[in-house]
Design an enzyme around this catalytic site. Structure first.
Site, PDB file in Angstrom:
ATOM      1  N   SER A  62      75.673  42.421  -9.850  1.00 44.80           N
ATOM      2  CA  SER A  62      76.208  41.048  -9.810  1.00 44.80           C
ATOM      3  C   SER A  62      77.159  40.765  -8.654  1.00 44.80           C
ATOM      4  CB  SER A  62      76.916  40.711 -11.114  1.00 44.80           C
ATOM      5  OG  SER A  62      75.959  40.372 -12.081  1.00 44.80           O
ATOM      6  N   LYS A  70      76.019  38.171  -6.436  1.00 45.64           N
ATOM      7  CA  LYS A  70      76.164  36.740  -6.759  1.00 45.64           C
ATOM      8  C   LYS A  70      77.167  36.052  -5.833  1.00 45.64           C
ATOM      9  CE  LYS A  70      74.870  37.426 -11.599  1.00 45.64           C
ATOM     10  NZ  LYS A  70      75.351  37.839 -12.927  1.00 45.64           N
ATOM     11  N   TYR A 102      65.975  37.173  -7.133  1.00 47.95           N
ATOM     12  CA  TYR A 102      67.280  37.492  -7.753  1.00 47.95           C
ATOM     13  C   TYR A 102      67.422  38.997  -7.992  1.00 47.95           C
ATOM     14  CZ  TYR A 102      70.644  37.976 -11.596  1.00 47.95           C
ATOM     15  OH  TYR A 102      71.673  38.400 -12.411  1.00 47.95           O
ATOM     16  N   TYR A 127      83.343  37.490 -15.554  1.00 48.77           N
ATOM     17  CA  TYR A 127      82.688  37.015 -16.792  1.00 48.77           C
ATOM     18  C   TYR A 127      83.713  36.547 -17.821  1.00 48.77           C
ATOM     19  CZ  TYR A 127      79.398  40.121 -14.494  1.00 48.77           C
ATOM     20  OH  TYR A 127      78.647  40.754 -13.574  1.00 48.77           O
ATOM     21  N   VAL A 177      77.222  45.358 -12.871  1.00 50.28           N
ATOM     22  CA  VAL A 177      76.993  46.402 -13.877  1.00 50.28           C
ATOM     23  C   VAL A 177      76.647  47.764 -13.258  1.00 50.28           C
ATOM     24  CG1 VAL A 177      76.415  44.901 -15.820  1.00 50.28           C
ATOM     25  CG2 VAL A 177      74.602  45.635 -14.259  1.00 50.28           C
TER      26      VAL A 177
END
Ligand code: GLN
Length: 333
Positions: free
Chosen positions: A67, A70, A192, A244, A262
């Site tokens: 992530s 992102k 992605y 998050y 992760v």
């Protein structure tokens, strides 16, 4: 002792102290290719705004950035689409796990922010519209920002995530049904997953994200990569949404804009000073690395107790205009 030596010793002491937390947490296994990492691996790298890198532990070891991608996806999408991107994705914390479907359904298929999975998939859709192969474009940008031409997409991780895509596919189809995705769902998911499967080290990531510490200026490119106000805004989103549903907790503990993945990596930004990446594969229940969070908390704490003063000494050469002022407000905390 000169400043560079003191900085190096500081980073080594952070690494030593953070090792006490190794073994806490669990290595992610919902993407089977990630599960093969040892829980006790640990690395840290810090890149100052004049380009010096200080590192300790397994800082040169490549891992799956997951992530953390992102944050780069968002940067590239804002460069291409500007503020129209915000018609597809929001800017508020989710308070939900990164792979939650609940909110998406209730809120008409518009993800809360670009750093939960649904939001990053929506952002990737905008890049699929703009680039023939968005993942190669992202990889090339990562290579240039890190000054490391060997950075690659780990096909094994990509394939593993593709095989176990059900939940991300559900989000993508839901967004498509609400008219928030323009492109073919499989094409968006492939792009992605490829971006999440980029393999980079702490040193690579600290270098790559230094532009967010330097008001948008990317030293390896020798150019303003994004405008200063955009850099500030991305840092704000990292601060409020980058960890998050634990974003508030991490803000309380470390008070730094940050993005986790992760794979166990976390990049964090000390605006005006440096970017830092910490990595250790064992995660807490929110999907954030236990030891990497801890070392960033130690780092923030040290900066409030004098270590930040090391950064006030300008290097002999190449003094950049954004070299930090004394962190006097921190000293009085
Ligand atoms: N590629 C991962 C996923 O979509 C990224 C999740 C993460 O790092 N939090 O599930």
């Amino acid at each position: 002792m000169d400043t560079m030596q003191e900085m190096q010793e500081w980073v080594e002491s952070l690494e030593r102290r953070a090792r006490t937390r190794l073994g806490n947490g669990r290595v992610a296994d919902y993407i089977p290719a990630l599960a093969q990492r040892r829980a006790d691996q640990f690395g840290i790298a810090l890149c100052t705004n004049n380009g010096d890198v200080y590192c300790a532990g397994e800082a040169q070891e490549s891992f799956s950035i997951q992530s953390i991608a992102k944050a780069l996806l968002l940067t590239l999408a804002l460069r291409v689409h500007g503020d129209t991107l915000w018609t597809r994705v929001g800017r508020n914390p989710s308070g939900m796990p990164f792979n939650s479907l609940t909110q998406l359904e209730v809120e008409g298929g518009k993800p809360r922010n670009p750093f939960i999975n649904a939001g990053a998939i929506a952002v990737t859709d905008r890049l699929v519209s703009a680039f023939a192969t968005p993942s190669k474009h992202l990889r090339d940008v990562a290579r240039r920002l890190s000054a490391n031409p060997t950075i690659h997409i780990d096909e094994r991780v990509q394939a593993s995530e593709w095989r176990h895509r059900d939940r991300n596919a559900a989000m993508a189809y839901l967004m498509k049904a609400f008219g928030h995705l323009d492109n073919d769902v499989d094409a968006v998911l492939q792009a992605y997953f490829s971006c999440c499967a980029l393999s980079m080290s702490c040193v690579d990531l600290a270098r790559a994200f230094n532009f967010l510490a330097a008001g948008g200026y990317a030293r390896p490119l020798g150019e303003q990569f994004i405008a200063p106000d955009l850099s500030r805004r991305i840092n704000s989103l990292l601060f409020t949404c980058g960890m998050y549903d634990a974003a508030g907790d991490f803000a309380y503990r470390a008070g730094l804009p940050a993005k986790s993945g992760v794979g166990g990596g976390i990049i964090a930004i000390v605006p005006g000073c440096f970017s830092v990446c910490a990595w250790s594969p064992a995660l807490d229940e929110c999907g954030n690395s236990v030891a990497a969070q801890y070392v960033l908390e130690l780092l923030a704490d040290d900066m409030g107790h004098g270590a930040g003063a090391l950064l006030t000494t300008a290097p002999a050469s190449g003094v950049a205009p954004w070299w930090p002022r004394p962190p006097s407000s921190r000293a009085s905390r």
